[in-house]
Motif scaffolding. Sequence first.
Motif, PDB file in Angstrom:
ATOM      1  N   ASN A   1      15.602  -2.468  -4.692  1.00 39.74           N
ATOM      2  CA  ASN A   1      16.751  -3.136  -5.305  1.00 39.74           C
ATOM      3  C   ASN A   1      17.990  -3.125  -4.414  1.00 39.74           C
ATOM      4  OD1 ASN A   1      17.593  -0.456  -5.614  1.00 39.74           O
ATOM      5  ND2 ASN A   1      17.069  -0.382  -7.795  1.00 39.74           N
ATOM      6  N   ARG A   2      17.841  -2.574  -3.209  1.00 38.94           N
ATOM      7  CA  ARG A   2      18.960  -2.529  -2.256  1.00 38.94           C
ATOM      8  C   ARG A   2      18.442  -2.820  -0.856  1.00 38.94           C
ATOM      9  NH1 ARG A   2      23.275  -0.032  -4.824  1.00 38.94           N
ATOM     10  NH2 ARG A   2      22.658   0.678  -6.916  1.00 38.94           N
ATOM     11  N   LEU A   3      19.233  -3.575  -0.104  1.00 36.89           N
ATOM     12  CA  LEU A   3      18.874  -3.931   1.263  1.00 36.89           C
ATOM     13  C   LEU A   3      19.987  -3.528   2.212  1.00 36.89           C
ATOM     14  CD1 LEU A   3      17.606  -7.618   0.753  1.00 36.89           C
ATOM     15  CD2 LEU A   3      16.200  -5.543   0.864  1.00 36.89           C
ATOM     16  N   SER A   4      19.596  -3.146   3.423  1.00 36.14           N
ATOM     17  CA  SER A   4      20.574  -2.892   4.480  1.00 36.14           C
ATOM     18  C   SER A   4      20.183  -3.714   5.696  1.00 36.14           C
ATOM     19  CB  SER A   4      20.620  -1.403   4.837  1.00 36.14           C
ATOM     20  OG  SER A   4      21.594  -1.170   5.840  1.00 36.14           O
TER      21      SER A   4
ATOM     22  N   ASP B   1       0.843  -1.213   0.000  1.00 31.21           N
ATOM     23  CA  ASP B   1       0.000   0.000   0.000  1.00 31.21           C
ATOM     24  C   ASP B   1       0.871   1.253   0.000  1.00 31.21           C
ATOM     25  OD1 ASP B   1      -2.261  -1.557   0.018  1.00 31.21           O
ATOM     26  OD2 ASP B   1      -2.632  -1.357   2.177  1.00 31.21           O
ATOM     27  N   LEU B   2       1.949   1.227   0.799  1.00 30.16           N
ATOM     28  CA  LEU B   2       2.842   2.380   0.870  1.00 30.16           C
ATOM     29  C   LEU B   2       3.490   2.649  -0.490  1.00 30.16           C
ATOM     30  CD1 LEU B   2       4.458   4.567   2.340  1.00 30.16           C
ATOM     31  CD2 LEU B   2       6.053   2.793   3.100  1.00 30.16           C
ATOM     32  N   MET B   3       3.995   1.610  -1.131  1.00 28.73           N
ATOM     33  CA  MET B   3       4.637   1.803  -2.430  1.00 28.73           C
ATOM     34  C   MET B   3       3.614   2.231  -3.493  1.00 28.73           C
ATOM     35  SD  MET B   3       7.814   1.481  -1.976  1.00 28.73           S
ATOM     36  CE  MET B   3       8.452   1.341  -3.646  1.00 28.73           C
ATOM     37  N   ASP B   4       2.393   1.715  -3.423  1.00 24.87           N
ATOM     38  CA  ASP B   4       1.343   2.150  -4.352  1.00 24.87           C
ATOM     39  C   ASP B   4       1.061   3.640  -4.160  1.00 24.87           C
ATOM     40  OD1 ASP B   4       1.079  -0.356  -5.445  1.00 24.87           O
ATOM     41  OD2 ASP B   4      -0.693  -0.905  -4.266  1.00 24.87           O
ATOM     42  N   MET B   5       0.998   4.069  -2.913  1.00 27.78           N
ATOM     43  CA  MET B   5       0.736   5.478  -2.625  1.00 27.78           C
ATOM     44  C   MET B   5       1.863   6.356  -3.172  1.00 27.78           C
ATOM     45  SD  MET B   5       1.718   8.120  -0.353  1.00 27.78           S
ATOM     46  CE  MET B   5       2.281   7.394   1.187  1.00 27.78           C
ATOM     47  N   ILE B   6       3.107   5.917  -2.981  1.00 23.68           N
ATOM     48  CA  ILE B   6       4.239   6.693  -3.499  1.00 23.68           C
ATOM     49  C   ILE B   6       4.178   6.782  -5.018  1.00 23.68           C
ATOM     50  CG2 ILE B   6       6.755   6.616  -3.803  1.00 23.68           C
ATOM     51  CD1 ILE B   6       6.916   5.571  -0.893  1.00 23.68           C
ATOM     52  N   ARG B   7       3.864   5.665  -5.674  1.00 20.90           N
ATOM     53  CA  ARG B   7       3.821   5.661  -7.142  1.00 20.90           C
ATOM     54  C   ARG B   7       2.650   6.473  -7.693  1.00 20.90           C
ATOM     55  NH1 ARG B   7       6.206   0.294  -6.502  1.00 20.90           N
ATOM     56  NH2 ARG B   7       8.160   0.257  -7.703  1.00 20.90           N
ATOM     57  N   ARG B   8       1.588   6.639  -6.898  1.00 16.30           N
ATOM     58  CA  ARG B   8       0.475   7.489  -7.352  1.00 16.30           C
ATOM     59  C   ARG B   8       0.904   8.947  -7.468  1.00 16.30           C
ATOM     60  NH1 ARG B   8      -2.714   4.480  -3.814  1.00 16.30           N
ATOM     61  NH2 ARG B   8      -2.733   6.158  -2.264  1.00 16.30           N
ATOM     62  N   HIS B   9       1.842   9.341  -6.626  1.00 15.74           N
ATOM     63  CA  HIS B   9       2.213  10.756  -6.556  1.00 15.74           C
ATOM     64  C   HIS B   9       3.576  11.068  -7.173  1.00 15.74           C
ATOM     65  CE1 HIS B   9      -1.239  11.752  -4.043  1.00 15.74           C
ATOM     66  NE2 HIS B   9      -0.966  10.699  -3.302  1.00 15.74           N
ATOM     67  N   PHE B  10       4.439  10.059  -7.306  1.00 14.43           N
ATOM     68  CA  PHE B  10       5.796  10.267  -7.821  1.00 14.43           C
ATOM     69  C   PHE B  10       6.092   9.245  -8.910  1.00 14.43           C
ATOM     70  CE2 PHE B  10       5.795  11.495  -3.325  1.00 14.43           C
ATOM     71  CZ  PHE B  10       6.282  12.792  -3.395  1.00 14.43           C
ATOM     72  N   SER B  11       7.087   9.554  -9.729  1.00 15.39           N
ATOM     73  CA  SER B  11       7.506   8.650 -10.798  1.00 15.39           C
ATOM     74  C   SER B  11       8.892   8.102 -10.461  1.00 15.39           C
ATOM     75  CB  SER B  11       7.548   9.410 -12.132  1.00 15.39           C
ATOM     76  OG  SER B  11       8.071   8.598 -13.157  1.00 15.39           O
ATOM     77  N   LEU B  12       8.964   6.826 -10.078  1.00 17.69           N
ATOM     78  CA  LEU B  12      10.241   6.199  -9.758  1.00 17.69           C
ATOM     79  C   LEU B  12      10.943   5.841 -11.065  1.00 17.69           C
ATOM     80  CD1 LEU B  12       9.295   3.828  -6.773  1.00 17.69           C
ATOM     81  CD2 LEU B  12       9.865   6.267  -6.756  1.00 17.69           C
ATOM     82  N   VAL B  13      12.091   6.444 -11.302  1.00 17.66           N
ATOM     83  CA  VAL B  13      12.744   6.295 -12.603  1.00 17.66           C
ATOM     84  C   VAL B  13      13.520   4.985 -12.668  1.00 17.66           C
ATOM     85  CG1 VAL B  13      12.923   8.799 -12.839  1.00 17.66           C
ATOM     86  CG2 VAL B  13      14.855   7.511 -11.905  1.00 17.66           C
ATOM     87  N   PRO B  14      13.630   4.375 -13.845  1.00 19.54           N
ATOM     88  CA  PRO B  14      14.439   3.168 -14.000  1.00 19.54           C
ATOM     89  C   PRO B  14      15.900   3.450 -13.636  1.00 19.54           C
ATOM     90  CG  PRO B  14      13.062   3.541 -15.935  1.00 19.54           C
ATOM     91  CD  PRO B  14      12.971   4.779 -15.103  1.00 19.54           C
ATOM     92  N   GLY B  15      16.539   2.484 -12.982  1.00 19.25           N
ATOM     93  CA  GLY B  15      17.943   2.645 -12.620  1.00 19.25           C
ATOM     94  C   GLY B  15      18.177   3.418 -11.342  1.00 19.25           C
ATOM     95  N   GLY B  16      17.110   3.787 -10.634  1.00 13.81           N
ATOM     96  CA  GLY B  16      17.277   4.507  -9.373  1.00 13.81           C
ATOM     97  C   GLY B  16      17.690   3.587  -8.240  1.00 13.81           C
ATOM     98  N   GLU B  17      18.017   4.194  -7.094  1.00 19.59           N
ATOM     99  CA  GLU B  17      18.365   3.439  -5.890  1.00 19.59           C
ATOM    100  C   GLU B  17      17.144   3.389  -4.980  1.00 19.59           C
ATOM    101  OE1 GLU B  17      21.738   5.006  -3.862  1.00 19.59           O
ATOM    102  OE2 GLU B  17      23.169   4.402  -5.411  1.00 19.59           O
ATOM    103  N   TYR B  18      16.610   2.196  -4.774  1.00 16.90           N
ATOM    104  CA  TYR B  18      15.412   2.028  -3.958  1.00 16.90           C
ATOM    105  C   TYR B  18      15.733   1.033  -2.844  1.00 16.90           C
ATOM    106  CZ  TYR B  18      13.780   4.237  -8.190  1.00 16.90           C
ATOM    107  OH  TYR B  18      13.651   5.112  -9.258  1.00 16.90           O
ATOM    108  N   SER B  19      15.940   1.569  -1.646  1.00 14.55           N
ATOM    109  CA  SER B  19      16.503   0.765  -0.559  1.00 14.55           C
ATOM    110  C   SER B  19      15.598   0.746   0.665  1.00 14.55           C
ATOM    111  CB  SER B  19      17.879   1.300  -0.171  1.00 14.55           C
ATOM    112  OG  SER B  19      17.803   2.656   0.257  1.00 14.55           O
ATOM    113  N   ILE B  20      15.788  -0.291   1.471  1.00 14.65           N
ATOM    114  CA  ILE B  20      15.014  -0.449   2.700  1.00 14.65           C
ATOM    115  C   ILE B  20      15.905  -1.065   3.770  1.00 14.65           C
ATOM    116  CG2 ILE B  20      14.106  -2.685   1.908  1.00 14.65           C
ATOM    117  CD1 ILE B  20      11.544  -2.071   3.520  1.00 14.65           C
ATOM    118  N   GLU B  21      15.768  -0.577   5.002  1.00 16.82           N
ATOM    119  CA  GLU B  21      16.490  -1.139   6.136  1.00 16.82           C
ATOM    120  C   GLU B  21      15.738  -2.365   6.643  1.00 16.82           C
ATOM    121  OE1 GLU B  21      16.965   1.994   8.994  1.00 16.82           O
ATOM    122  OE2 GLU B  21      17.947   3.324   7.546  1.00 16.82           O
ATOM    123  N   VAL B  22      16.493  -3.445   6.889  1.00 16.67           N
ATOM    124  CA  VAL B  22      15.879  -4.720   7.227  1.00 16.67           C
ATOM    125  C   VAL B  22      16.426  -5.229   8.552  1.00 16.67           C
ATOM    126  CG1 VAL B  22      15.636  -7.133   6.535  1.00 16.67           C
ATOM    127  CG2 VAL B  22      15.514  -5.327   4.805  1.00 16.67           C
TER     128      VAL B  22
END
Length: 459
Positions: free
Chosen positions: A167-170, A127-148
């Motif tokens: 595409n990145r994990l910490s 739901d969070l990622m859907d909400m972000i994509r509704r308002h912003f355009s995530l470009v190909p090749g970007g850095e998309y990371s999450i702390e785990v």
Amino acid sequence: MSHALPDELLKRFDISGPRYTSYPTADRFVEAFTDQDYIQALEQRRAGSMALPLSLYVHIPFCESVCYYCACNKVITKHHERAAEYLRYLSREVELQVAHFGQNHRVSQLHLGGGTPTFLSDEELGDLMDMIRRHFSLVPGGEYSIEVDPRTVTEQRLQTLAHLGFNRLSFGVQDFDPAVQKAVHRVQPAEQVFALVAAARKIGFESINVDLIYGLPLQTPESFARTLTQVNELRPDRIALYAYAHLPGRFKPQRRIVSAELPSGNDKLAMLSASLDAFIDAGYVYIGMDHFALPSDALAVAKRQGRLHRNFQGYSTQADCDLIALGVSAIGRIGATYSQNAKTLDEYYDALNQGRLPVVRGLALTRDDLLRRAVIMAIMCQGELQYESFELAHLIRFKPYFARELEILEDLAEQGLLSMNETGLKVTASGWFLVRAIAMVFDKHLQQDRDRARFSKII
């Protein structure tokens, strides 16, 4: 095996200082900077720089249990239903933001931090990622990371994260020693971390980071050496190595740490020295400050090519860009301003209930701030200054403007940390390990304020 730094330099620079994820640093923010100032910055961006990509930071404050060393803004709870309410308010904050600077801006960097972002369920993360994509355009090749937090994920959850676009994990590891883990209330068997990293590689994540901390209770140079060996066997793409700062007066969870169990200053320096040697001998590139990366990692490539940048999320390969910060306590940057949201959920919710952005403090940078920010970031990221480029960009004469600073730097040059000539200066291989000490020379606020105990150690 040659030491990355001589012991005498380690001891001399066993001092506190800022991490320079911003300049001026966040402790200089003022409450006189309000949500109205932030809105003005957003609207100025809308008028002048809409084509430039954004960086997004989303703060998820929840954790199921407390780690005693933690200094993050967090909410300890086992009530996962609280996340649903928080996500509703996050959505409201985004709607208020885009009302002032427009929809569908391009985003080249996204980071979910906390707290524990994986406190959210798979459905909530979706739901969070859907909400972000509704308002912003995530470009190909970007850095998309999450702390785990390794204790909160399985291989199936990692597959879900990849499907959602990360595409990145910490991974937060800190230490593999069971006694140390118990002392800081974060027990996670090494086998669990190894299995998750292997699964992440199989799934195809572009970069895997591991966080370590030295200076924790019950750590010894011998025990930490075993952790270093295990980390090198794990071989993550990136390693972040932090010094533990024991500040129980500021951070309540740290009061549960037994001070007598903390390693001595000499033992901490021994752990740092061993870490530098171990990672460099294993083939890691020292990026700067406390970050290492394999030569093939994008961060190491960016450093070699002079494309390294720095923001509130640390070192980055992304071009210097504005940062939209979402969530409780989150810090953002728009143009020549910094802003920070309310630090408690009650204050954060209350502002949004009133239909206003939850900004409670920030800073509008002066001409001198902007110049010094450029100088400090050039040191932290490129490791060199060419005076003429700053003279042309900021309409100053560099050497008269920074006469006092250049005089101080002569002493650091004698220590072998940098080389200087008539046209500029360059950080040496040894100087990279102490790059914060070099940058601190240009920090006007820090030079006027000798109370540095609120900062972490620079090495």
